[in-house]
Design a protein around this motif. Structure first.
Motif, PDB file in Angstrom:
ATOM      1  N   HIS A 126      -1.994   3.668   5.114  1.00  0.00           N
ATOM      2  CA  HIS A 126      -3.139   3.776   4.211  1.00  0.00           C
ATOM      3  C   HIS A 126      -4.467   3.486   4.916  1.00  0.00           C
ATOM      4  O   HIS A 126      -5.429   3.081   4.266  1.00  0.00           O
ATOM      5  CB  HIS A 126      -2.961   2.834   3.027  1.00  0.00           C
ATOM      6  N   CYS A 127      -4.522   3.698   6.218  1.00  0.00           N
ATOM      7  CA  CYS A 127      -5.728   3.370   6.980  1.00  0.00           C
ATOM      8  C   CYS A 127      -6.955   4.119   6.483  1.00  0.00           C
ATOM      9  O   CYS A 127      -8.021   3.528   6.362  1.00  0.00           O
ATOM     10  CB  CYS A 127      -5.525   3.649   8.464  1.00  0.00           C
ATOM     11  N   GLY A 128      -6.820   5.391   6.196  1.00  0.00           N
ATOM     12  CA  GLY A 128      -7.955   6.172   5.709  1.00  0.00           C
ATOM     13  C   GLY A 128      -8.514   5.611   4.419  1.00  0.00           C
ATOM     14  O   GLY A 128      -9.727   5.440   4.267  1.00  0.00           O
ATOM     15  N   GLU A 129      -7.633   5.300   3.499  1.00  0.00           N
ATOM     16  CA  GLU A 129      -8.048   4.736   2.208  1.00  0.00           C
ATOM     17  C   GLU A 129      -8.710   3.372   2.394  1.00  0.00           C
ATOM     18  O   GLU A 129      -9.745   3.073   1.790  1.00  0.00           O
ATOM     19  CB  GLU A 129      -6.839   4.602   1.292  1.00  0.00           C
ATOM     20  N   ILE A 130      -8.140   2.551   3.251  1.00  0.00           N
ATOM     21  CA  ILE A 130      -8.703   1.220   3.496  1.00  0.00           C
ATOM     22  C   ILE A 130     -10.077   1.330   4.140  1.00  0.00           C
ATOM     23  O   ILE A 130     -11.018   0.630   3.744  1.00  0.00           O
ATOM     24  CB  ILE A 130      -7.748   0.383   4.362  1.00  0.00           C
ATOM     25  N   LEU A 131     -10.230   2.216   5.120  1.00  0.00           N
ATOM     26  CA  LEU A 131     -11.538   2.399   5.760  1.00  0.00           C
ATOM     27  C   LEU A 131     -12.581   2.896   4.773  1.00  0.00           C
ATOM     28  O   LEU A 131     -13.746   2.496   4.832  1.00  0.00           O
ATOM     29  CB  LEU A 131     -11.414   3.351   6.955  1.00  0.00           C
ATOM     30  N   GLU A 132     -12.190   3.758   3.854  1.00  0.00           N
ATOM     31  CA  GLU A 132     -13.111   4.221   2.810  1.00  0.00           C
ATOM     32  C   GLU A 132     -13.560   3.060   1.930  1.00  0.00           C
ATOM     33  O   GLU A 132     -14.740   2.963   1.567  1.00  0.00           O
ATOM     34  CB  GLU A 132     -12.445   5.291   1.949  1.00  0.00           C
ATOM     35  N   GLN A 133     -12.632   2.181   1.580  1.00  0.00           N
ATOM     36  CA  GLN A 133     -12.964   1.013   0.754  1.00  0.00           C
ATOM     37  C   GLN A 133     -13.937   0.083   1.485  1.00  0.00           C
ATOM     38  O   GLN A 133     -14.879  -0.440   0.886  1.00  0.00           O
ATOM     39  CB  GLN A 133     -11.699   0.243   0.368  1.00  0.00           C
ATOM     40  N   ALA A 147     -16.041   1.000   3.956  1.00  0.00           N
ATOM     41  CA  ALA A 147     -17.315   1.713   4.081  1.00  0.00           C
ATOM     42  C   ALA A 147     -18.104   1.704   2.787  1.00  0.00           C
ATOM     43  O   ALA A 147     -19.337   1.638   2.797  1.00  0.00           O
ATOM     44  CB  ALA A 147     -17.065   3.146   4.538  1.00  0.00           C
ATOM     45  N   ALA A 148     -17.411   1.746   1.655  1.00  0.00           N
ATOM     46  CA  ALA A 148     -18.073   1.750   0.350  1.00  0.00           C
ATOM     47  C   ALA A 148     -18.487   0.347  -0.096  1.00  0.00           C
ATOM     48  O   ALA A 148     -19.124   0.190  -1.135  1.00  0.00           O
ATOM     49  CB  ALA A 148     -17.148   2.370  -0.697  1.00  0.00           C
ATOM     50  N   GLY A 149     -18.107  -0.670   0.685  1.00  0.00           N
ATOM     51  CA  GLY A 149     -18.472  -2.033   0.340  1.00  0.00           C
ATOM     52  C   GLY A 149     -17.590  -2.663  -0.728  1.00  0.00           C
ATOM     53  O   GLY A 149     -17.917  -3.711  -1.272  1.00  0.00           O
ATOM     54  N   ARG A 150     -16.471  -2.031  -1.026  1.00  0.00           N
ATOM     55  CA  ARG A 150     -15.554  -2.566  -2.036  1.00  0.00           C
ATOM     56  C   ARG A 150     -14.510  -3.508  -1.450  1.00  0.00           C
ATOM     57  O   ARG A 150     -13.815  -4.187  -2.196  1.00  0.00           O
ATOM     58  CB  ARG A 150     -14.864  -1.418  -2.771  1.00  0.00           C
ATOM     59  N   LEU A 151     -14.420  -3.552  -0.139  1.00  0.00           N
ATOM     60  CA  LEU A 151     -13.454  -4.413   0.524  1.00  0.00           C
ATOM     61  C   LEU A 151     -14.156  -5.121   1.669  1.00  0.00           C
ATOM     62  O   LEU A 151     -14.648  -4.485   2.594  1.00  0.00           O
ATOM     63  CB  LEU A 151     -12.274  -3.573   1.044  1.00  0.00           C
ATOM     64  N   ASP A 152     -14.235  -6.436   1.593  1.00  0.00           N
ATOM     65  CA  ASP A 152     -14.924  -7.231   2.606  1.00  0.00           C
ATOM     66  C   ASP A 152     -13.883  -7.838   3.553  1.00  0.00           C
ATOM     67  O   ASP A 152     -13.086  -8.687   3.150  1.00  0.00           O
ATOM     68  CB  ASP A 152     -15.731  -8.339   1.937  1.00  0.00           C
ATOM     69  N   THR A 153     -13.906  -7.422   4.789  1.00  0.00           N
ATOM     70  CA  THR A 153     -12.934  -7.901   5.775  1.00  0.00           C
ATOM     71  C   THR A 153     -13.558  -8.836   6.805  1.00  0.00           C
ATOM     72  O   THR A 153     -12.908  -9.185   7.780  1.00  0.00           O
ATOM     73  CB  THR A 153     -12.287  -6.707   6.502  1.00  0.00           C
ATOM     74  N   THR A 154     -14.786  -9.249   6.569  1.00  0.00           N
ATOM     75  CA  THR A 154     -15.480 -10.054   7.582  1.00  0.00           C
ATOM     76  C   THR A 154     -14.763 -11.362   7.891  1.00  0.00           C
ATOM     77  O   THR A 154     -14.830 -11.845   9.021  1.00  0.00           O
ATOM     78  CB  THR A 154     -16.934 -10.352   7.171  1.00  0.00           C
ATOM     79  N   ALA A 155     -14.072 -11.944   6.932  1.00  0.00           N
ATOM     80  CA  ALA A 155     -13.373 -13.211   7.185  1.00  0.00           C
ATOM     81  C   ALA A 155     -12.160 -13.032   8.099  1.00  0.00           C
ATOM     82  O   ALA A 155     -11.679 -14.000   8.674  1.00  0.00           O
ATOM     83  CB  ALA A 155     -12.932 -13.823   5.863  1.00  0.00           C
ATOM     84  N   LEU A 156     -11.681 -11.805   8.233  1.00  0.00           N
ATOM     85  CA  LEU A 156     -10.504 -11.554   9.066  1.00  0.00           C
ATOM     86  C   LEU A 156     -10.834 -11.476  10.548  1.00  0.00           C
ATOM     87  O   LEU A 156      -9.996 -11.763  11.392  1.00  0.00           O
ATOM     88  CB  LEU A 156      -9.818 -10.256   8.639  1.00  0.00           C
ATOM     89  N   ILE A 157     -12.056 -11.069  10.875  1.00  0.00           N
ATOM     90  CA  ILE A 157     -12.469 -10.930  12.274  1.00  0.00           C
ATOM     91  C   ILE A 157     -13.145 -12.225  12.685  1.00  0.00           C
ATOM     92  O   ILE A 157     -14.278 -12.495  12.304  1.00  0.00           O
ATOM     93  CB  ILE A 157     -13.397  -9.723  12.478  1.00  0.00           C
ATOM     94  N   THR A 158     -12.423 -13.031  13.448  1.00  0.00           N
ATOM     95  CA  THR A 158     -12.939 -14.342  13.826  1.00  0.00           C
ATOM     96  C   THR A 158     -13.635 -14.345  15.181  1.00  0.00           C
ATOM     97  O   THR A 158     -14.390 -15.264  15.477  1.00  0.00           O
ATOM     98  CB  THR A 158     -11.802 -15.377  13.845  1.00  0.00           C
ATOM     99  N   HIS A 159     -13.385 -13.338  15.995  1.00  0.00           N
ATOM    100  CA  HIS A 159     -13.966 -13.282  17.335  1.00  0.00           C
ATOM    101  C   HIS A 159     -14.319 -11.837  17.670  1.00  0.00           C
ATOM    102  O   HIS A 159     -13.611 -10.915  17.293  1.00  0.00           O
ATOM    103  CB  HIS A 159     -12.974 -13.801  18.380  1.00  0.00           C
TER     104      HIS A 159
END
Length: 64
Positions: A15-22, A24-36
């Motif tokens: 589901h990478c395409g769907e996740i990337l769309e989410q 990009a649209a600002g509906r999914l915030d992944t900033t807490a996952l990237i620690t470095h």
């Protein structure tokens, strides 16, 4: 069959395409996952950090 051990991560790429769309649209915030974040020239240090689970690492982003 030459005594090889293959290890993979638990990443489901279906589901990478769907996740990337989410993201990009600002509906999914992944900033807490990237620690470095590392530049590409320091990729060996990034892999070393992740492999040895130092400094509270969750995910490492490598930038070109």
């Amino acid at each position: 069959g030459k005594n090889l051990t293959v290890k993979t991560g638990g990443v489901d790429g279906c589901h990478c395409g769907e996740i990337l769309e989410q993201i990009a649209a600002g509906r999914l915030d992944t900033t807490a996952l990237i620690t470095h974040t590392y530049p590409l020239r320091d990729i060996e240090a990034a892999y070393d950090l992740f492999e040895h689970r130092r400094d509270g690492v969750i995910k490492v982003a490598v930038t070109p």
